[in-house]
Design an enzyme around this catalytic site. Structure first.
Site, mmCIF file in Angstrom:
data_model
loop_
_atom_site.group_PDB
_atom_site.id
_atom_site.type_symbol
_atom_site.label_atom_id
_atom_site.label_comp_id
_atom_site.label_asym_id
_atom_site.label_seq_id
_atom_site.Cartn_x
_atom_site.Cartn_y
_atom_site.Cartn_z
ATOM 1 N N GLN A 34 -27.297 -9.330 -21.495
ATOM 2 C CA GLN A 34 -28.689 -9.735 -21.250
ATOM 3 C C GLN A 34 -28.860 -10.221 -19.807
ATOM 4 O O GLN A 34 -29.809 -9.871 -19.122
ATOM 5 C CB GLN A 34 -29.080 -10.869 -22.198
ATOM 6 C CG GLN A 34 -29.079 -10.493 -23.675
ATOM 7 C CD GLN A 34 -29.331 -11.724 -24.547
ATOM 8 O OE1 GLN A 34 -30.097 -12.609 -24.180
ATOM 9 N NE2 GLN A 34 -28.686 -11.785 -25.698
ATOM 10 N N CYS B 52 4.351 16.532 -0.310
ATOM 11 C CA CYS B 52 4.005 16.165 1.070
ATOM 12 C C CYS B 52 5.161 15.403 1.714
ATOM 13 O O CYS B 52 6.166 16.010 2.062
ATOM 14 C CB CYS B 52 2.685 15.404 1.091
ATOM 15 S SG CYS B 52 1.819 15.608 2.649
ATOM 16 N N LYS C 79 -20.184 -11.071 -28.057
ATOM 17 C CA LYS C 79 -21.269 -11.836 -27.435
ATOM 18 C C LYS C 79 -22.124 -10.929 -26.539
ATOM 19 O O LYS C 79 -21.587 -10.190 -25.696
ATOM 20 C CB LYS C 79 -20.670 -12.973 -26.591
ATOM 21 C CG LYS C 79 -20.045 -14.065 -27.458
ATOM 22 C CD LYS C 79 -21.142 -14.823 -28.201
ATOM 23 C CE LYS C 79 -20.603 -15.902 -29.113
ATOM 24 N NZ LYS C 79 -21.682 -16.454 -29.976
ATOM 25 N N ASP D 295 -12.602 8.069 -7.733
ATOM 26 C CA ASP D 295 -13.478 8.491 -8.827
ATOM 27 C C ASP D 295 -13.811 9.985 -8.742
ATOM 28 O O ASP D 295 -14.057 10.622 -9.767
ATOM 29 C CB ASP D 295 -14.774 7.674 -8.825
ATOM 30 C CG ASP D 295 -14.606 6.380 -9.628
ATOM 31 O OD1 ASP D 295 -13.956 6.425 -10.684
ATOM 32 O OD2 ASP D 295 -15.102 5.335 -9.174
ATOM 33 N N GLY E 92 7.284 13.838 0.247
ATOM 34 C CA GLY E 92 8.410 14.153 -0.641
ATOM 35 C C GLY E 92 9.074 15.481 -0.297
ATOM 36 O O GLY E 92 10.241 15.702 -0.621
ATOM 37 N N GLY F 274 -14.563 1.070 -16.417
ATOM 38 C CA GLY F 274 -14.394 2.508 -16.632
ATOM 39 C C GLY F 274 -15.687 3.260 -16.383
ATOM 40 O O GLY F 274 -15.993 4.239 -17.051
ATOM 41 N N LYS F 275 -16.419 2.785 -15.361
ATOM 42 C CA LYS F 275 -17.698 3.432 -15.033
ATOM 43 C C LYS F 275 -17.492 4.887 -14.602
ATOM 44 O O LYS F 275 -18.246 5.777 -15.009
ATOM 45 C CB LYS F 275 -18.361 2.628 -13.903
ATOM 46 C CG LYS F 275 -19.806 2.897 -13.711
ATOM 47 C CD LYS F 275 -20.543 1.725 -13.065
ATOM 48 C CE LYS F 275 -19.764 0.884 -12.097
ATOM 49 N NZ LYS F 275 -19.963 1.186 -10.680
ATOM 50 N N GLY F 276 -16.443 5.104 -13.798
ATOM 51 C CA GLY F 276 -16.160 6.462 -13.323
ATOM 52 C C GLY F 276 -15.839 7.409 -14.463
ATOM 53 O O GLY F 276 -16.353 8.530 -14.536
ATOM 54 N N ILE F 277 -14.981 6.954 -15.371
ATOM 55 C CA ILE F 277 -14.571 7.804 -16.500
ATOM 56 C C ILE F 277 -15.771 8.044 -17.423
ATOM 57 O O ILE F 277 -15.965 9.159 -17.928
ATOM 58 C CB ILE F 277 -13.450 7.115 -17.321
ATOM 59 C CG1 ILE F 277 -12.217 6.885 -16.462
ATOM 60 C CG2 ILE F 277 -13.130 7.902 -18.581
ATOM 61 C CD1 ILE F 277 -11.242 8.011 -16.425
ATOM 62 N N HIS G 38 -0.817 19.034 -1.797
ATOM 63 C CA HIS G 38 -0.955 18.077 -2.905
ATOM 64 C C HIS G 38 -1.464 18.781 -4.165
ATOM 65 O O HIS G 38 -2.680 18.838 -4.389
ATOM 66 C CB HIS G 38 -1.930 16.960 -2.518
ATOM 67 C CG HIS G 38 -1.395 16.033 -1.482
ATOM 68 N ND1 HIS G 38 -0.732 14.869 -1.802
ATOM 69 C CD2 HIS G 38 -1.406 16.115 -0.134
ATOM 70 C CE1 HIS G 38 -0.364 14.255 -0.682
ATOM 71 N NE2 HIS G 38 -0.764 14.999 0.343
ATOM 72 N N GLU H 172 -1.496 17.786 -7.112
ATOM 73 C CA GLU H 172 -2.098 16.860 -8.086
ATOM 74 C C GLU H 172 -3.623 16.858 -8.035
ATOM 75 O O GLU H 172 -4.276 16.542 -9.030
ATOM 76 C CB GLU H 172 -1.554 15.438 -7.894
ATOM 77 C CG GLU H 172 -1.997 14.688 -6.638
ATOM 78 C CD GLU H 172 -1.141 14.953 -5.412
ATOM 79 O OE1 GLU H 172 -0.478 16.017 -5.352
ATOM 80 O OE2 GLU H 172 -1.137 14.103 -4.493
HETATM 81 N N1 GLN Z 1 3.206 10.929 6.610
HETATM 82 C C1 GLN Z 1 3.338 12.332 6.411
HETATM 83 C C2 GLN Z 1 2.430 13.128 7.331
HETATM 84 O O1 GLN Z 1 1.490 12.611 7.866
HETATM 85 C C3 GLN Z 1 3.105 12.733 4.970
HETATM 86 C C4 GLN Z 1 1.689 12.538 4.537
HETATM 87 C C5 GLN Z 1 1.531 12.622 3.041
HETATM 88 O O2 GLN Z 1 2.510 12.519 2.296
HETATM 89 N N2 GLN Z 1 0.321 12.782 2.568
HETATM 90 O O3 GLN Z 1 2.640 14.291 7.544
#
Ligand code: GLN
Length: 541
Positions: free
Chosen positions: A192, A379, A187, A72, A381, A17-20, A515, A517
C-alpha cells in the site's frame, strides 16, 4: 499494430526478480504470436555498464551489436526470441551525455536546459524508438520507487500516458508482500505504501504483481485492490518457485496475458508455452548430476557470472543432468593449492581483466590438462590456456600476456597494435601498449576447420559469436605452440585472429576467445556448453 507500452516498476525492496518477471511476461505475450521487445532503464550515471566492476551490479552483458549492458538484458534474451541491441538499455549517464552533446551543438536554440522537458524528452524519444517496430514494448525501470535517481525516468513514463494515450500505456508495479512468522500472516502495508509513493508522482498502477514466499490469500488480495485503487482481477501474485522457467506458467495461469491483451484491445492467439513445457520437462527428468567449477576472481557475487551459470544449466537441461556449480576464488588456488579442484567433473575458467588471481587460474588450467578433466576456457580462459601450454608443454619460460607483463620475452597474448600494423599486416610492433586500445566487442563470424572437435560440436563451418576483449593471440608466435600440440580450430573470417583452440589428445579441452554464454538459451542451449557438460558426465562415469 501501433506499439503498446508496459512500464514495469518495483517497490518495497530491490532484488524482487523484476527482470525475470518482466522477461517471463514478455515470453508469454510473445507466445501469443505478438512481436515483443524489452527495454531496461538504469538510473546510474555511467554511460553504460562496461566500466562497472562485475562485483557491483553483476556481469556486463554484451549484445550482438556490441553494446555493454546491464545483466537484465541477458534474462530478456534467454526468455524471448527478439534479440537485444544497444537501443534496449538506457542509463542516466547516456541520457545526459546526449542532451549535453546536443546543447553544445546549439540544437536547443538558446533554451535553458532542464530535467523537464529536455531530459524527459530524451528518455521518451529513446523509448519510442526502441519500441517502434514492435506490438508491445515492456520497459523495466531499474531501482525501487522512491529512489531519488530514478525520478526523471518515472516522470518520463508518467508523461507518456498523455502523449501516447492511456489505452496504449499500462503501468505494472511489482511489490513484496512479506510473511511475518510471529503473526502467522502476510502483510500488505508495504505494498500500500509503495503504491502511495507511485501515486505521489502521478502514476496509478494498472496491474500489481505481489511477490511473496507464502500464498497470499484472496482476502488479502481484495484488501490490496481496495487500498490501491485496482479491481481485484488486476492484482496478481507470484510465489517463490524452485525454477525460474515456471514463472511464465504462473503468469499465464492467472490470465495476466489475457488481461493485458484485453486492456490494449489486442486480438491474438492463446499463449502457446509448449517450448517452455519442454524446458520444464528437461529440468524435471534429470538422470544424474555433475560438478562444475568456475575458477574466477569475481566469485563474491554469483551474478558476476550470471550468463555462464545459466548457460551451464542449459547444458544440463540438454543432457538431462543437474549441474552443481562451485564458484572458486582463483587466489585460493594460489594459497591453498589445486586440491580445491578435486571432485570437479569439469573446469571452466571464465573471462576477466587484470592481474589478480592469474597465477591460480594458470595452475587450474595445468591441473585440468594434466588430469584429463574437461576444460572450457572463455576469453581470458583461452588466453591463459595458451600461456600455460606455452610454459609447461612448449617450455617457453617467459610466455605471458602483455596485459600482465608488459615486456615479457614471449608475448603470446598482446594488443593487436603490438603485433600487427594499421593495414593488418603482421609484423612485430613496439611493445608500448595503448591501454585505451579499442575493445573487440559484439558479434563476429569465425570459420572452424573441419577436422576439429569444435566443428563436430557445432556441426557447421561458420559460427557467429560475441566478443569482449582487448588482447588477442599473437599470430607471430603461435607456431611453436602449435608444434607442441595445440590445435587452432577456428579463426576470424579474414583468417588473422585465432578464435578457438583445442588439445587433441585430451578428452575435452576447448577454449575460445569469444563468449558463448551470451547466446545460450534454455530452449536451445549452446553447443559448447552442451558438449562440455556431456564430456564432464562421460569422464565422471
Ligand atoms: N583481459 C582480457 C582481454 O582484454 C580478457 C577479457 C575477457 O576475458 N573478457 O583481452
Amino acid at each position: 499494430m501501433k506499439t503498446n507500452y508496459i512500464f514495469v516498476t518495483g517497490g518495497v525492496v530491490s532484488s524482487l526478480g523484476k527482470g525475470i518477471t518482466t522477461a517471463s511476461l514478455a515470453a508469454v505475450l510473445e507466445s501469443r504470436g505478438l512481436n515483443v521487445t524489452i527495454m531496461k532503464l538504469d538510473p546510474y550515471i555511467n554511460v553504460d555498464s562496461g566500466t562497472i566492476s562485475p562485483i557491483q551490479h553483476g556481469e556486463v552483458f554484451v549484445t550482438k551489436d556490441g553494446a555493454e549492458t546491464d545483466l537484465d538484458l541477458g534474462h530478456y534474451e534467454r526468455f524471448i526470441h527478439t534479440k537485444m541491441t544497444r537501443l534496449n538499455n538506457l542509463t542516466t549517464g547516456c541520457v545526459y551525455s546526449e542532451v549535453l552533446r546536443k546543447e553544445r551543438s546549439g540544437y536547443y536554440l538558446g533554451a535553458t536546459i532542464q530535467v523537464i522537458p529536455h531530459i524527459t524528452n530524451e528518455i521518451k524519444e529513446r523509448i519510442i524508438s526502441c519500441g517502434s517496430k514492435h506490438d508491445i514494448i515492456l520497459v523495466e525501470i531499474g531501482g525501487t520507487v522512491g529512489d531519488i535517481e530514478s525520478l526523471p525516468f518515472l516522470e518520463a513514463i508518467r508523461q507518456m500516458s498523455s502523449d501516447i494515450g492511456r489505452s496504449r500505456t499500462l503501468y505494472l508495479h511489482l511489490t513484496l508482500v512479506p510473511y511475518i512468522s510471529v503473526a502467522g500472516e502476510v502483510k500488505t502495508k508495504p505494498t500500500q505504501r509503495s503504491v502511495k509513493e507511485l501515486l505521489s508522482i502521478g502514476i496509478q498502477p494498472d496491474i500489481l504483481i505481489c511477490r511473496s514466499d507464502h500464498v497470499i490469500p484472496k482476502n488479502e488480495c481484495a484488501k490490496i485492490s481496495l487500498f490501491c485503487n485496482l479491481t481485484e482481477n488486476a492484482v496478481f501474485t507470484l510465489k517463490d518457485v524452485d525454477s525460474i522457467y515456471k514463472i511464465p506458467f504462473l503468469l499465464k495461469k492467472q490470465k495476466l496475458d489475457d488481461y493485458i491483451c484485453n486492456r490494449f484491445n489486442i486480438i491474438s492467439n492463446e499463449a502457446d508455452l509448449s517450448e517452455w513445457e519442454r524446458v520444464i520437462y528437461e529440468d524435471s527428468s534429470s538422470k544424474g548430476k555433475v560438478n562444475i567449477g568456475i575458477i574466477g576472481k569475481y566469485v563474491k557475487l554469483p551474478d558476476a557470472y550470471k550468463s555462464i551459470i545459466e548457460a551451464l544449466k542449459h547444458g544440463g537441461l540438454k543432457n538431462r543432468l543437474k549441474i552443481n556449480i562451485e564458484l572458486i576464488d582463483s587466489q585460493n588456488i594460489e594459497s591453498r593449492g589445486v586440491d580445491l579442484l578435486s571432485g570437479l567433473n569439469g573446469i571452466l575458467v571464465p573471462g576477466g581483466f587484470g592481474e589478480r588471481g592469474i597465477k591460480g587460474k594458470i595452475l587450474t588450467v595445468k591441473y585440468a590438462r594434466e588430469n584429463n578433466i574437461p576444460y572450457l576456457g572463455i576469453c581470458l580462459g583461452m588466453q591463459l590456456a595458451l600461456i600455460e601450454f606455452a610454459i609447461n608443454v612448449a617450455h617457453i619460460k617467459d610466455a605471458n600476456s602483455t596485459e600482465f607483463k608488459q615486456n615479457c620475452e614471449y608475448p603470446i597474448i598482446a594488443l593487436i597494435t603490438e603485433w600487427c600494423d594499421e593495414k593488418g599486416n603482421l609484423e612485430v610492433r613496439s611493445k608500448n601498449s595503448d591501454l585505451g586500445g579499442t575493445m573487440r566487442v559484439g558479434s563476429q563470424s569465425c570459420n572452424l576447420i573441419k577436422d576439429s572437435l569444435a566443428f563436430n560440436i557445432y556441426g557447421k563451418e561458420t559460427i557467429i559469436e560475441r566478443h569482449r576483449h582487448r588482447y588477442e593471440v599473437n599470430n607471430l608466435l603461435i607456431d611453436r605452440i602449435e608444434k607442441a600440440g595445440i590445435k587452432i580450430s577456428g579463426r576470424s573470417v579474414d583468417n588473422k585472429l585465432i578464435e578457438i583452440i583445442e588439445i587433441p589428445n585430451h578428452p575435452w579441452f576447448i577454449a575460445c576467445q569469444f563468449h558463448p554464454e551470451f547466446t545460450s538459451t534454455p530452449i536451445e542451449g549452446h553447443p559448447l556448453f552442451t558438449g562440455f557438460i556431456n564430456a564432464a558426465n562421460r569422464c565422471n562415469n
